[in-house]
Design a protein around this motif. Structure first.
Motif, PDB file in Angstrom:
ATOM      1  N   TYR A   1       1.194  -1.105  -0.279  1.00 24.58           N
ATOM      2  CA  TYR A   1      -0.141  -0.171  -0.265  1.00 24.58           C
ATOM      3  C   TYR A   1       0.904   1.163  -0.512  1.00 24.58           C
ATOM      4  N   LEU A   2       0.203   1.921  -0.602  1.00 21.05           N
ATOM      5  CA  LEU A   2       0.795   3.528  -0.181  1.00 21.05           C
ATOM      6  C   LEU A   2      -0.608   4.286   0.844  1.00 21.05           C
TER       7      LEU A   2
ATOM      8  N   SER B   1      -2.533  -2.880  -2.824  1.00 16.67           N
ATOM      9  CA  SER B   1      -2.406  -3.958  -3.501  1.00 16.67           C
ATOM     10  C   SER B   1      -3.735  -4.456  -4.161  1.00 16.67           C
ATOM     11  N   THR B   2      -4.964  -4.985  -3.583  1.00 20.09           N
ATOM     12  CA  THR B   2      -6.039  -5.462  -3.336  1.00 20.09           C
ATOM     13  C   THR B   2      -6.907  -4.329  -4.649  1.00 20.09           C
ATOM     14  N   GLY B   3      -6.681  -3.258  -4.630  1.00 24.56           N
ATOM     15  CA  GLY B   3      -7.220  -2.499  -5.424  1.00 24.56           C
ATOM     16  C   GLY B   3      -8.329  -0.982  -5.136  1.00 24.56           C
ATOM     17  N   ARG B   4      -8.159  -1.639  -3.019  1.00 24.52           N
ATOM     18  CA  ARG B   4      -9.292  -1.024  -2.314  1.00 24.52           C
ATOM     19  C   ARG B   4      -8.084   0.488  -1.746  1.00 24.52           C
ATOM     20  N   THR B   5      -9.440   1.646  -2.687  1.00 23.69           N
ATOM     21  CA  THR B   5      -8.532   3.119  -2.736  1.00 23.69           C
ATOM     22  C   THR B   5      -9.749   3.950  -1.222  1.00 23.69           C
ATOM     23  N   ASP B   6      -9.051   4.663  -0.802  1.00 21.13           N
ATOM     24  CA  ASP B   6      -9.789   5.267  -0.366  1.00 21.13           C
ATOM     25  C   ASP B   6     -10.444   6.572  -0.578  1.00 21.13           C
ATOM     26  N   PRO B   7     -11.621   6.718  -0.133  1.00 13.22           N
ATOM     27  CA  PRO B   7     -13.139   7.795  -1.450  1.00 13.22           C
ATOM     28  C   PRO B   7     -12.318   9.086  -1.431  1.00 13.22           C
ATOM     29  N   SER B   8     -11.827   9.029  -0.564  1.00 17.58           N
ATOM     30  CA  SER B   8     -10.680  10.786  -0.923  1.00 17.58           C
ATOM     31  C   SER B   8     -10.387  10.818  -2.212  1.00 17.58           C
TER      32      SER B   8
ATOM     33  N   ARG C   1      -8.890   9.101  -8.880  1.00 10.62           N
ATOM     34  CA  ARG C   1      -7.405  10.244  -8.743  1.00 10.62           C
ATOM     35  C   ARG C   1      -5.996   9.104  -8.719  1.00 10.62           C
ATOM     36  N   VAL C   2      -6.189   7.926  -8.269  1.00  6.39           N
ATOM     37  CA  VAL C   2      -5.193   6.804  -7.950  1.00  6.39           C
ATOM     38  C   VAL C   2      -5.619   5.809  -9.306  1.00  6.39           C
ATOM     39  N   THR C   3      -4.013   5.179  -9.519  1.00  3.23           N
ATOM     40  CA  THR C   3      -4.406   3.752  -9.750  1.00  3.23           C
ATOM     41  C   THR C   3      -3.311   2.765  -9.436  1.00  3.23           C
TER      42      THR C   3
ATOM     43  N   LYS D   1     -11.462   4.946 -19.788  1.00  4.24           N
ATOM     44  CA  LYS D   1     -12.235   5.036 -18.071  1.00  4.24           C
ATOM     45  C   LYS D   1     -11.416   4.633 -17.295  1.00  4.24           C
ATOM     46  N   LEU D   2     -11.436   4.471 -16.028  1.00 11.03           N
ATOM     47  CA  LEU D   2     -11.462   4.209 -14.827  1.00 11.03           C
ATOM     48  C   LEU D   2     -12.226   2.677 -14.288  1.00 11.03           C
ATOM     49  N   GLN D   3     -11.057   2.002 -14.421  1.00 11.86           N
ATOM     50  CA  GLN D   3     -11.955   0.597 -13.979  1.00 11.86           C
ATOM     51  C   GLN D   3     -11.035  -0.672 -13.092  1.00 11.86           C
ATOM     52  N   ASP D   4     -11.159  -0.612 -12.233  1.00 15.33           N
ATOM     53  CA  ASP D   4     -10.159  -1.667 -11.101  1.00 15.33           C
ATOM     54  C   ASP D   4      -9.017  -1.261 -11.180  1.00 15.33           C
ATOM     55  N   GLY D   5      -9.006  -0.016 -10.915  1.00 15.14           N
ATOM     56  CA  GLY D   5      -7.149   0.524 -10.262  1.00 15.14           C
ATOM     57  C   GLY D   5      -6.586   0.876 -12.150  1.00 15.14           C
ATOM     58  N   VAL D   6      -7.302   0.125 -13.299  1.00 13.71           N
ATOM     59  CA  VAL D   6      -6.408   0.414 -14.632  1.00 13.71           C
ATOM     60  C   VAL D   6      -7.690   1.294 -15.246  1.00 13.71           C
ATOM     61  N   CYS D   7      -6.869   2.483 -15.750  1.00 15.34           N
ATOM     62  CA  CYS D   7      -7.425   3.187 -17.119  1.00 15.34           C
ATOM     63  C   CYS D   7      -7.162   3.105 -18.523  1.00 15.34           C
TER      64      CYS D   7
END
Length: 549
Positions: A169-170, A184-191, A195-197, A280-286
């Motif tokens: 994680y970062l 690395s599981t793709g979980r992203t903070d709502p804020s 904006r991140v991949t 289009k951003l999907q599952d952490g990949v654009c």
């Protein structure tokens, strides 16, 4: 405590009938924590009444005490580039005070501020001092990273491949510890959503952050669920370069179902970008939907195009026949050897049931027949510029064979149409056509129709069929209508076919009759080379008669 007493006393004075003040009661000093939010209130006299409705502002004090160097926020909605997106000023007129809120405090925010009322420095005002303190442990030996405001930045975290199964994680350092931005599981903070991949490959966990803001200036650390491994991971000190603050188009688009959208991506035309695309951003990949070189995803064929004006620095992406599956986050990406800019756009389907363009999404005609594609538009587009164009990857060529059936005598616009006519269609006319309305150079709304021209021998039927264009929620009745001359030809051909079929049926009936007689009267015999229908019974009967004679 002293500040509170001062404010309480000043408010009491303000409440005395007939009293007025040439000052604003602001706290003399405020202290905030780095990366956090701070708010302070400034009270003013309700007398004269003009105080309520005059301009409220906050500025940085210049070299001359009591005079502004730079306005940072006002109640008109303005905010300076250094504070854009993280400062607000709210005026509570009924209570005679306004509130200034600063988010994502930075050490650079420290200084003397002036809050006042009026159009310039001659108005009433109050002075306060802002201090920013650190309330967290700063990572040691942090690597400096620089990002352009509204640009992109990449964090690289190298790991031991032997513990690849552990979560990576970062996180962003704050006073409460560290906020996991993405893992690395793709979980992203709502804020940070949209904006991140993140990508895990060959022992490197790579995080890309786009549309960088001032409040993103902070310390970041790479982490792992393995405590021992986390000890040797890199730390980053992200700094923001504010010299390239380029305003973007709308970040939220709300097209109607079945309608279209126009995404505007603005960039500095003086910079040399080697690749430009919309994804289009999907599952952490654009994944790129369409690029300025004309390449695109096959699933979007016919309903998306990209228009890049490198002179003005405007890249527009148009998408038609919007369906529910088109909701989500999109990126405008411009990459080069030295520059990388990415802006984000969120698409949400509008809940309002506004009328829009409608028409055939699929039309099929035989070659040589006329083709007509209709496009109806509501009253609100009556005076708009309308067009038909032929879609070809990254452009749409305008067409002139268009008829606008609007009647100025009509009370409503329900029957008004824009008709594209091809007098004698050929297979080269097969393709995608766009009907739309424009406001100058801005595309307001468009829909896509697909025309298929087939050879008559391919069995085109004169029946109704339904076709659902890819990505479109509308199902449009499509009628294939040959010309009257072809109808006469079809009648003649049909009569001839019926006559031939009748003759064949007669021959088949005779043949069937003879076969039945064969089975009834036993086998046939041959006399020399002549085959006869005389039966063995008849032959025996005639022989017996000759013997008796």
């Amino acid at each position: 405590m002293n500040n509170a007493v001062f404010l309480f006393g000043f408010i009491c004075i303000l409440l005395i009938p007939g009293a007025e003040s040439d000052e604003i009661a602001c706290p003399r000093r405020v202290t905030g924590t780095e990366y956090e939010e701070i708010s302070f209130q400034c009270f003013y006299s309700p007398i004269p009444n003009a105080n309520k409705y005059s301009r409220k502002f906050c500025c940085l004090e210049g070299a001359r005490p009591g005079w502004c160097k730079q306005t940072i926020v006002s109640d008109s909605g303005y905010s300076s580039p250094n504070f854009h997106g993280r400062i607000t000023l709210t005026d509570s007129k009924e209570k005679s005070f306004f509130t200034v809120t600063i988010d994502g405090l930075q050490k650079e925010d420290e200084g003397t501020y002036i809050c006042g009322i009026g159009q310039n420095d001659n108005g009433i005002k109050g002075v306060l001092s802002l201090s920013v303190v650190e309330d967290t442990k700063i990572p040691e030996e942090a690597e400096l990273l620089y990002a352009q405001l509204r640009g992109a930045v990449i964090f690289k975290c190298n790991y031991n491949e032997q513990v690849a199964g552990q979560r990576k994680y970062l996180c962003k350092v704050n006073k409460n510890g560290c906020l996991d931005i993405i893992d690395s599981t793709g979980r992203t903070d709502p804020s940070y959503e949209g904006r991140v991949t993140a990508e895990m490959k060959a022992g490197t966990f790579t995080v890309k952050m786009v549309q960088v803001r001032n409040l993103d200036a902070a310390y970041y650390t790479c982490g792992s669920d393995d405590p021992e491994e986390s000890k040797d991971l890199p730390n980053y000190d992200l700094r923001i370069n504010e010299e390239t603050d380029i305003l973007q188009g709308p970040h939220l688009l709300t097209p109607r179902l079945g309608g279209s959208l126009s995404a505007q991506c603005i960039y500095n035309p003086k910079k040399n970008y080697t690749e430009k695309f919309f994804c289009k951003l999907q599952d952490g990949v654009c994944n790129p939907i369409i690029k300025t070189d004309g390449s695109m995803m096959s699933a979007y064929e016919g309903r998306v195009l990209i228009d890049d004006n490198s002179t003005s620095g405007l890249m527009q992406v148009l998408m038609t026949n919007i369906s529910n599956k088109d909701e989500g986050w999109y990126w405008c990406v411009l990459t080069g050897k030295k520059h990388d800019q990415t802006s984000t756009i969120q698409v949400k389907i509008s809940k309002e049931n506004l009328p829009g363009l409608s028409g055939n999404t699929f039309v099929q005609v035989p070659a040589g027949d006329p083709a007509k594609i209709t496009c109806s538009y509501p009253c609100r587009y009556k005076t708009a510029q309308k067009y038909w164009c032929r879609w070809e990857n990254f452009q749409c060529k305008p067409l002139s064979n268009v008829e606008d059936t609007q009647d100025s005598q009509l009370a409503t616009c329900q029957t008004e149409e824009l008709v594209l006519t091809i007098k004698s269609a050929s297979q080269k006319d097969s393709g995608f056509y766009w009907c739309g309305v424009k406001d100058g150079s801005r595309y307001v709304e468009s829909i896509t129709s697909r025309l298929i021209v087939v050879e008559p021998s391919s069995g085109v039927s004169n029946t109704n069929s339904r076709a659902n264009f890819a990505g479109d929620s509308r199902k449009v009745e499509v009628v294939v209508t040959p010309s009257s001359a072809n109808n006469n030809k079809s009648s003649t051909v049909t009569a001839a076919v019926v006559s031939v079929c009748a003759a064949v049926l007669v021959v088949c009936a005779v043949f069937l009759f003879l076969r039945l007689r064969k089975r009834k009267n036993s086998d046939l015999v041959s006399v020399g080379s002549y085959r006869t229908n005389i039966s063995m019974t008849d032959l025996d009967h005639n022989t017996a008669k000759r013997t008796r004679r």
